[in-house]
Design an enzyme around this catalytic site. Sequence first.
Site, PDB file in Angstrom:
ATOM      1  N   ARG A 101       0.869  -1.186   0.000  1.00 19.46           N
ATOM      2  CA  ARG A 101       0.000   0.000   0.000  1.00 19.46           C
ATOM      3  C   ARG A 101       0.896   1.223   0.000  1.00 19.46           C
ATOM      4  O   ARG A 101       1.684   1.426   0.936  1.00 19.46           O
ATOM      5  CB  ARG A 101      -0.894   0.009   1.249  1.00 19.46           C
ATOM      6  CG  ARG A 101      -1.587   1.342   1.467  1.00 19.46           C
ATOM      7  CD  ARG A 101      -2.666   1.281   2.518  1.00 19.46           C
ATOM      8  NE  ARG A 101      -3.789   0.512   2.022  1.00 19.46           N
ATOM      9  CZ  ARG A 101      -4.958   0.395   2.680  1.00 19.46           C
ATOM     10  NH1 ARG A 101      -5.128   0.992   3.847  1.00 19.46           N
ATOM     11  NH2 ARG A 101      -5.930  -0.315   2.173  1.00 19.46           N
ATOM     12  N   HIS A 128      -7.487   0.721  -6.355  1.00 19.30           N
ATOM     13  CA  HIS A 128      -7.666  -0.157  -5.186  1.00 19.30           C
ATOM     14  C   HIS A 128      -8.292  -1.474  -5.670  1.00 19.30           C
ATOM     15  O   HIS A 128      -9.444  -1.787  -5.346  1.00 19.30           O
ATOM     16  CB  HIS A 128      -8.556   0.546  -4.159  1.00 19.30           C
ATOM     17  CG  HIS A 128      -8.472  -0.014  -2.777  1.00 19.30           C
ATOM     18  ND1 HIS A 128      -7.648  -1.073  -2.431  1.00 19.30           N
ATOM     19  CD2 HIS A 128      -9.125   0.339  -1.632  1.00 19.30           C
ATOM     20  CE1 HIS A 128      -7.797  -1.337  -1.142  1.00 19.30           C
ATOM     21  NE2 HIS A 128      -8.682  -0.503  -0.647  1.00 19.30           N
ATOM     22  N   GLN A 131      -9.979  -4.133  -3.240  1.00 17.51           N
ATOM     23  CA  GLN A 131     -11.282  -3.698  -2.733  1.00 17.51           C
ATOM     24  C   GLN A 131     -12.365  -3.947  -3.776  1.00 17.51           C
ATOM     25  O   GLN A 131     -13.470  -4.394  -3.464  1.00 17.51           O
ATOM     26  CB  GLN A 131     -11.233  -2.215  -2.358  1.00 17.51           C
ATOM     27  CG  GLN A 131     -12.539  -1.689  -1.814  1.00 17.51           C
ATOM     28  CD  GLN A 131     -12.917  -2.340  -0.493  1.00 17.51           C
ATOM     29  OE1 GLN A 131     -12.147  -2.303   0.450  1.00 17.51           O
ATOM     30  NE2 GLN A 131     -14.090  -2.962  -0.424  1.00 17.51           N
ATOM     31  N   ASP A 224     -17.443   6.488  -0.989  1.00 17.04           N
ATOM     32  CA  ASP A 224     -16.143   6.351  -0.329  1.00 17.04           C
ATOM     33  C   ASP A 224     -15.920   7.647   0.436  1.00 17.04           C
ATOM     34  O   ASP A 224     -16.583   8.656   0.160  1.00 17.04           O
ATOM     35  CB  ASP A 224     -15.064   6.145  -1.425  1.00 17.04           C
ATOM     36  CG  ASP A 224     -13.650   5.984  -0.873  1.00 17.04           C
ATOM     37  OD1 ASP A 224     -13.503   5.731   0.337  1.00 17.04           O
ATOM     38  OD2 ASP A 224     -12.698   6.112  -1.658  1.00 17.04           O
ATOM     39  N   CYS A 264     -16.431   1.065   1.009  1.00 18.19           N
ATOM     40  CA  CYS A 264     -15.186   0.323   1.235  1.00 18.19           C
ATOM     41  C   CYS A 264     -14.664   0.491   2.664  1.00 18.19           C
ATOM     42  O   CYS A 264     -13.811  -0.287   3.088  1.00 18.19           O
ATOM     43  CB  CYS A 264     -14.138   0.751   0.218  1.00 18.19           C
ATOM     44  SG  CYS A 264     -13.718   2.503   0.303  1.00 18.19           S
ATOM     45  N   ARG A 292     -12.994  -9.109   1.534  1.00 19.04           N
ATOM     46  CA  ARG A 292     -11.596  -8.769   1.240  1.00 19.04           C
ATOM     47  C   ARG A 292     -10.701 -10.001   1.407  1.00 19.04           C
ATOM     48  O   ARG A 292      -9.830 -10.270   0.591  1.00 19.04           O
ATOM     49  CB  ARG A 292     -11.100  -7.652   2.189  1.00 19.04           C
ATOM     50  CG  ARG A 292     -11.723  -6.286   1.930  1.00 19.04           C
ATOM     51  CD  ARG A 292     -11.241  -5.673   0.630  1.00 19.04           C
ATOM     52  NE  ARG A 292      -9.796  -5.497   0.592  1.00 19.04           N
ATOM     53  CZ  ARG A 292      -9.126  -4.489   1.151  1.00 19.04           C
ATOM     54  NH1 ARG A 292      -9.780  -3.535   1.771  1.00 19.04           N
ATOM     55  NH2 ARG A 292      -7.818  -4.397   1.057  1.00 19.04           N
TER      56      ARG A 292
HETATM   57  N1  NVA Z   1     -10.175   6.447  -1.212  1.00 21.22           N
HETATM   58  C1  NVA Z   1      -9.851   5.969   0.109  1.00 21.22           C
HETATM   59  C2  NVA Z   1     -10.033   4.491   0.192  1.00 21.22           C
HETATM   60  C3  NVA Z   1      -9.849   3.910   1.557  1.00 21.22           C
HETATM   61  C4  NVA Z   1      -9.958   2.409   1.598  1.00 21.22           C
HETATM   62  C5  NVA Z   1      -8.425   6.348   0.428  1.00 21.22           C
HETATM   63  O1  NVA Z   1      -7.567   6.271  -0.457  1.00 21.22           O
HETATM   64  O2  NVA Z   1      -8.152   6.735   1.565  1.00 21.22           O
END
Ligand code: NVA
Length: 313
Positions: A101, A128, A131, A224, A264, A292
């Site tokens: 990540r 992502h 997800q 989101d 998410c 997930r």
């Molecule tokens: N768009 C959000 C997703 C979190 C799972 C982020 O990048 O923080």
Amino acid sequence: MIRSLLRDDDLTAAEQAHVLARAAAFQRDPHHARPLAGPKAVAMIFDKQTLRTQVSFSAGIAELGGAAVMVDGALARIGERESIADVGRVLGRQVEAIVWRTYEQRRLEEMAHWSGVPVVNALTDEFHPCQLLADLLTVREEFGELAGRKVAFLGDGACNMGHSWLLAGALAGMDVRIAAPAAFAPAPEILERAAAIAAGTGGAVAHLEDPVAALEGVDVATTDTWVSMGKEDEAAERARIFGPYALDEAALAHAADHAIVLHCLPAYRGKEISAAVLDGPRSRVWDQAENRRHVQKAVLEFCVAGGLPVEAV
Ligand code: NVA
């Protein structure tokens, strides 16, 4: 060939369907396949905050017979203390796969270039994909067939979730509508790429500024956080701009009667989603969070095997 999952369209439509079917099999029986038995090690690196991703990958890797090795991004300072190329070459000598990540997508691409092992995107600024596979598994559980299902994503269309919905939804043959203000429209190249994919799968993609038009008759309504990780300085401005895109009961009334709600997580009740919707009867967010683990196991199995099994090609 080394197979990584750096972005949603690293999978073909057939591969995506295979991964989802394998995820459903892992959901039915978590221990029926152990491709990481040994145990083989998987490095997990987090340059941003995490909860679901760390736990679901760790638990999933354990269920696959492997061992998860946590790397604290703040300690490793990949790209500062040591180049991505050097880290990639070192990790590739130790582990079977790397789950990362991080911020820019190009960091992930560089890691995949140098490591010699599969790299799995556990969220970047741009995409992502893990997800999205969990989201699609949740939709599949509810409705069976994905093709032809309509989904509206409300909020920051330029964030990882907006982009991944476009690509993964198009691959699945869905009708994906991103409702976002003009300043937060999806990147044009992602919209174009998703449209090209949709042309081959029978899906459709669109960016609309009007959330009501986007929600009209959809099977799935999703959103989101308005403030993605790394955008905290813009929180006040974003709260003002995204206000009309909140997924509350009035907005949800435009969706189909049978529509389900996804998020998410982490969710901010009273901001991008109301408590009544998030905690209401149409919400599938806890199933989605569980999924997930199932999809990530299927992704690791797919990547470590180097792609589809011969009988599935
Ligand atoms: N768009 C959000 C997703 C979190 C799972 C982020 O990048 O923080």
